[in-house]
Scaffold this motif. Structure first.
Motif, short mmCIF file in Angstrom:
data_model
loop_
_atom_site.label_atom_id
_atom_site.label_comp_id
_atom_site.label_asym_id
_atom_site.label_seq_id
_atom_site.Cartn_x
_atom_site.Cartn_y
_atom_site.Cartn_z
N SER A 88 0.83 -1.21 0.00
CA SER A 88 0.00 0.00 0.00
C SER A 88 0.87 1.26 0.00
O SER A 88 0.65 2.20 0.77
N ASP A 118 -10.06 -1.00 -3.91
CA ASP A 118 -10.70 -2.03 -3.11
C ASP A 118 -9.83 -2.56 -1.98
O ASP A 118 -10.35 -2.95 -0.92
N SER A 119 -8.52 -2.58 -2.17
CA SER A 119 -7.66 -3.33 -1.24
C SER A 119 -6.59 -2.53 -0.51
O SER A 119 -5.96 -3.05 0.42
N SER A 121 -4.52 -0.34 2.03
CA SER A 121 -4.67 -0.16 3.48
C SER A 121 -4.79 1.32 3.82
O SER A 121 -3.82 2.08 3.69
N GLY A 237 -6.74 -3.03 5.12
CA GLY A 237 -6.64 -3.39 3.71
C GLY A 237 -6.67 -4.90 3.50
O GLY A 237 -6.77 -5.67 4.45
N LYS A 238 -6.57 -5.30 2.24
CA LYS A 238 -6.67 -6.72 1.87
C LYS A 238 -5.38 -7.19 1.20
O LYS A 238 -4.64 -6.39 0.61
N ASN A 239 -5.14 -8.49 1.25
CA ASN A 239 -4.00 -9.07 0.56
C ASN A 239 -4.23 -9.01 -0.95
O ASN A 239 -5.28 -9.42 -1.44
N MET A 240 -3.25 -8.51 -1.68
CA MET A 240 -3.40 -8.32 -3.13
C MET A 240 -2.47 -9.21 -3.95
O MET A 240 -2.43 -9.10 -5.17
#
Length: 253
Positions: A88, A118-119, A121, A237-240
């Motif tokens: 991020s 979307d993802s 952080s 956030g999400k893992n990308m």
């Protein structure tokens, strides 16, 4: 300006045997704060045309830099930029968020934009802009080498403050334009007036009043602890990695 920048990017593509996937103007121009003498910062992401480069013992060139007069152009290789995305990285976020896009490989740009939106952080971005704000505040507490340097430091303080407040209040990724941020964020009118004065001074390259700066410094320090606490509540956030790997494999094909 745009035509010259795109021409320079095409020169780089040919000279470095690579393809630019996206490029944009960053820095003061993307913040809505450029003056007549502002550097034109361009950042871009590229992929080497010879794919064997990625399968060799020698590591491929991951950063390309070209500076000519006011033009400052720097590019990151696809793999380097993807590793930054996983973390991020704020600079990469600002690159994709820039309102001045120069080159956009449609499929790559759309997928990266969606992935960042979307993802990314917000907590990582919050920590970054909080650190930027507080470090610049610390600089302002010391004697400055010039009034111009002091003004630019104040711009960094207020820009990072606005971005941070936007993330906390809106729960989404912020725009880069300080004028758009001023319109959206909810802050007291006195601070908004002071920010507007400083941003306009930056555009006109005017020196600010030092006595007024001391008032601004006290005002910001009083809000620092509240902001620090709010950052801890931001989503991580999400893992990308899976999506980025798939995107890289698609491009390398």
């Amino acid at each position: 300006m745009k035509e010259n920048l795109i021409s320079n990017l095409k020169y780089l593509e040919k000279n470095e045997n690579m393809t630019i996937l996206m490029a944009a103007v960053t820095g003061s121009h993307s913040f809505g704060l450029s003056s007549a003498h502002s550097d034109i910062d361009v950042r871009f992401i590229y992929v080497h045309n010879d794919k064997r480069t990625y399968l060799s013992l020698s590591q491929p060139v991951e950063v390309i830099h070209l500076k000519q007069g006011l033009y400052d152009m720097e590019g990151w290789d696809l793999f380097k930029s993807s590793r930054l995305t996983v973390k991020s990285n704020p600079a990469l976020f600002e690159l994709f968020q820039s309102p001045i896009q120069l080159v956009t490989h449609p499929d790559y740009f759309r997928k990266m934009n969606d992935l960042i939106t979307d993802s990314y952080s917000k907590k990582t971005l919050g920590h970054h802009y909080y650190r930027m704000m507080t470090e610049n505040l610390q600089q302002l507490a010391k004697p400055m080498e010039s009034e111009r340097k002091e003004l630019k430091t104040w711009v960094q303080v207020y820009r990072s403050y606005l971005i941070l407040v936007y993330i906390i209040q809106q729960g989404s990724l912020p725009p880069l334009s300080v004028w758009e941020l001023l319109d959206v964020v909810s802050i007291d009118q006195e601070m908004k007036t002071r920010m507007t004065r400083i941003f306009k001074a930056k555009q006109k390259e005017e020196c600010m009043n030092i006595n007024e700066s001391e008032k601004n410094l006290s005002l910001l320090k009083g809000k620092s602890l509240f902001l620090k606490n709010e950052i801890t509540k931001l989503p991580p956030g999400k893992n990308m990695e899976t999506e980025l790997n798939q995107l890289i494999w698609t491009i390398l094909k």
